[in-house]
Write a protein that holds these residues in place. Sequence first.
Motif, PDB file in Angstrom:
ATOM      1  N   TYR A  43      74.869  29.829 -32.709  1.00 25.49           N
ATOM      2  CA  TYR A  43      76.081  29.982 -33.516  1.00 25.49           C
ATOM      3  C   TYR A  43      75.759  29.932 -35.006  1.00 25.49           C
ATOM      4  O   TYR A  43      76.197  30.786 -35.788  1.00 25.49           O
ATOM      5  CB  TYR A  43      77.072  28.880 -33.143  1.00 25.49           C
ATOM      6  CG  TYR A  43      78.217  28.699 -34.122  1.00 25.49           C
ATOM      7  CD1 TYR A  43      79.291  29.592 -34.129  1.00 25.49           C
ATOM      8  CD2 TYR A  43      78.218  27.645 -35.025  1.00 25.49           C
ATOM      9  CE1 TYR A  43      80.334  29.423 -35.015  1.00 25.49           C
ATOM     10  CE2 TYR A  43      79.253  27.482 -35.921  1.00 25.49           C
ATOM     11  CZ  TYR A  43      80.312  28.360 -35.922  1.00 25.49           C
ATOM     12  OH  TYR A  43      81.331  28.197 -36.805  1.00 25.49           O
ATOM     13  N   LEU A  44      74.963  28.931 -35.395  1.00 24.46           N
ATOM     14  CA  LEU A  44      74.618  28.792 -36.811  1.00 24.46           C
ATOM     15  C   LEU A  44      73.765  29.959 -37.293  1.00 24.46           C
ATOM     16  O   LEU A  44      73.978  30.483 -38.388  1.00 24.46           O
ATOM     17  CB  LEU A  44      73.874  27.464 -37.033  1.00 24.46           C
ATOM     18  CG  LEU A  44      74.666  26.186 -36.740  1.00 24.46           C
ATOM     19  CD1 LEU A  44      73.787  24.963 -36.924  1.00 24.46           C
ATOM     20  CD2 LEU A  44      75.886  26.094 -37.645  1.00 24.46           C
ATOM     21  N   ALA A  49      73.193  34.894 -40.235  1.00 24.21           N
ATOM     22  CA  ALA A  49      72.739  36.289 -40.214  1.00 24.21           C
ATOM     23  C   ALA A  49      73.855  37.227 -40.657  1.00 24.21           C
ATOM     24  O   ALA A  49      73.612  38.188 -41.395  1.00 24.21           O
ATOM     25  CB  ALA A  49      72.258  36.660 -38.816  1.00 24.21           C
ATOM     26  N   ASN A  50      75.096  36.966 -40.224  1.00 24.91           N
ATOM     27  CA  ASN A  50      76.194  37.823 -40.619  1.00 24.91           C
ATOM     28  C   ASN A  50      76.507  37.704 -42.106  1.00 24.91           C
ATOM     29  O   ASN A  50      76.879  38.686 -42.755  1.00 24.91           O
ATOM     30  CB  ASN A  50      77.444  37.512 -39.796  1.00 24.91           C
ATOM     31  CG  ASN A  50      77.357  38.076 -38.399  1.00 24.91           C
ATOM     32  OD1 ASN A  50      76.561  38.959 -38.125  1.00 24.91           O
ATOM     33  ND2 ASN A  50      78.164  37.559 -37.498  1.00 24.91           N
ATOM     34  N   VAL A 355      84.045  35.649 -42.840  1.00 20.81           N
ATOM     35  CA  VAL A 355      82.759  36.213 -42.436  1.00 20.81           C
ATOM     36  C   VAL A 355      82.855  36.654 -40.984  1.00 20.81           C
ATOM     37  O   VAL A 355      83.302  35.892 -40.122  1.00 20.81           O
ATOM     38  CB  VAL A 355      81.622  35.174 -42.595  1.00 20.81           C
ATOM     39  CG1 VAL A 355      80.308  35.748 -42.113  1.00 20.81           C
ATOM     40  CG2 VAL A 355      81.508  34.757 -44.051  1.00 20.81           C
ATOM     41  N   ALA A 356      82.447  37.886 -40.714  1.00 13.87           N
ATOM     42  CA  ALA A 356      82.518  38.412 -39.353  1.00 13.87           C
ATOM     43  C   ALA A 356      81.602  37.630 -38.435  1.00 13.87           C
ATOM     44  O   ALA A 356      80.511  37.210 -38.821  1.00 13.87           O
ATOM     45  CB  ALA A 356      82.136  39.882 -39.349  1.00 13.87           C
ATOM     46  N   PHE A 357      82.060  37.435 -37.203  1.00 13.58           N
ATOM     47  CA  PHE A 357      81.282  36.717 -36.201  1.00 13.58           C
ATOM     48  C   PHE A 357      81.081  37.627 -35.004  1.00 13.58           C
ATOM     49  O   PHE A 357      82.025  38.254 -34.523  1.00 13.58           O
ATOM     50  CB  PHE A 357      82.011  35.440 -35.780  1.00 13.58           C
ATOM     51  CG  PHE A 357      81.226  34.558 -34.855  1.00 13.58           C
ATOM     52  CD1 PHE A 357      80.236  33.743 -35.339  1.00 13.58           C
ATOM     53  CD2 PHE A 357      81.477  34.566 -33.491  1.00 13.58           C
ATOM     54  CE1 PHE A 357      79.513  32.927 -34.483  1.00 13.58           C
ATOM     55  CE2 PHE A 357      80.759  33.764 -32.627  1.00 13.58           C
ATOM     56  CZ  PHE A 357      79.764  32.940 -33.130  1.00 13.58           C
ATOM     57  N   ASP A 358      79.842  37.721 -34.546  1.00 15.93           N
ATOM     58  CA  ASP A 358      79.533  38.566 -33.398  1.00 15.93           C
ATOM     59  C   ASP A 358      80.350  38.087 -32.195  1.00 15.93           C
ATOM     60  O   ASP A 358      80.273  36.910 -31.820  1.00 15.93           O
ATOM     61  CB  ASP A 358      78.036  38.473 -33.090  1.00 15.93           C
ATOM     62  CG  ASP A 358      77.590  39.495 -32.056  1.00 15.93           C
ATOM     63  OD1 ASP A 358      78.446  40.030 -31.333  1.00 15.93           O
ATOM     64  OD2 ASP A 358      76.373  39.752 -31.969  1.00 15.93           O
ATOM     65  N   PRO A 359      81.158  38.961 -31.569  1.00 16.73           N
ATOM     66  CA  PRO A 359      81.985  38.518 -30.439  1.00 16.73           C
ATOM     67  C   PRO A 359      81.177  38.079 -29.230  1.00 16.73           C
ATOM     68  O   PRO A 359      81.722  37.436 -28.338  1.00 16.73           O
ATOM     69  CB  PRO A 359      82.839  39.750 -30.122  1.00 16.73           C
ATOM     70  CG  PRO A 359      82.080  40.898 -30.680  1.00 16.73           C
ATOM     71  CD  PRO A 359      81.376  40.373 -31.889  1.00 16.73           C
TER      72      PRO A 359
END
Length: 403
Positions: A43-44, A49-50, A355-359
Amino acid sequence: MLDDLRFAWRNVWRNTRRSVVTISATALALFVMIAYTGMVNGYLAGMKANIIDLDVGEAQAFAEGYREKPSLYTVIEEPEAMVIALEREGFKVAPRLLGTGLGAATDNSAGIQMIGIDVDRDREVTKIAGELKSGAWLSADDDGVVLGWRLADNLGLEVGGELVVLSQGADGSMANEVYPVRGILKGIGGLDRVGVFMTQDAFRELMVLDRGVHQIILRTPPGVSLDAATAQADGFAPDGTRVSSWRELRPSIASMLDASEAAMQVMGVIVYLAVGIVILNAMLMAVFERVRELGVLKAIGYPPGRVLLLVLLETAIQTGVAIVLGVLLAIPVNYAMTHQGLDLSALGNISVMGVAFDPVWRSRVDLSTYTGPIITLVVIVGLAVIYPALKAAFVRPLDALRS
């Protein structure tokens, strides 16, 4: 030593139920912490990375005063020398032009932020080009635009449609143009609602801006710390330009990530303290149940050190079995979470603090994901067993036989 080990093994399984409960609790705690560590690290790492890949890069350069009061006229003058010097030092550099305006299509309109990019350099620094929901990314000589998906949805635009842009040029003239929509992004956080990407040539022509850039996004050289790289880049910046790391640019997100790491450590402490209490209770029960046996051992000549070793060996056997079970349980879970992940796409496009988070939530697993919890578990168990082991080692034979 071999006789003591055989004796300890027999004692462990003398009370099978208690040993199974103790081993199971310890193995479950270890499994939870290994899986939890991998998921939190994933998660972190995904959030960081995003931030770096889709949002701010590892560092950015702005002209003094631009961040406090963005203006079309506040630019980094003659950025070419800085860009060339940084690339020579191993940095990856993407200069950008920024402006605001009004976007319209059919009967809908919305405020937009126009982003003029050097297509080739930007592809080296960010991964936005790979975040398309539909259509294609810009080419170097493109006259079209790429939109954030929420903006496209609000304006009722699809790939192939036309976006009307209205703004004011640097010379005070009315800036207006119609751009074909080349692509729609699937989710890049705050820019989803306002972002309009175009080439720098198209931006300069629209806004009548023939000098400088507003922003330079940086990726630091491998093996160089963020602070050192930021300071190095700042040394190449022209007068009136400042380089800031992503932690300075997004302090709230940096604090959130730091707090998440601290929360993971607190969670680990709570779980391991619970394990320590289980071990302490189990070994105390074992000592109290066998107090007469221990008294006989002392009476026939067993020294305190040998009794102490016996209790420690029993604990080591139970802990060793628990570690093997916990690791065996964690390996397939970590493999699945690393390669397949937990699909949260049903929740829609996810963003955290813009900030976008990978689903797809994936774990990040390396050797430390296993060694950290195992070492911590061994230390906690070692501390928990000291008291019952010492109590067994220094029991008085006569008192034990009378018990």
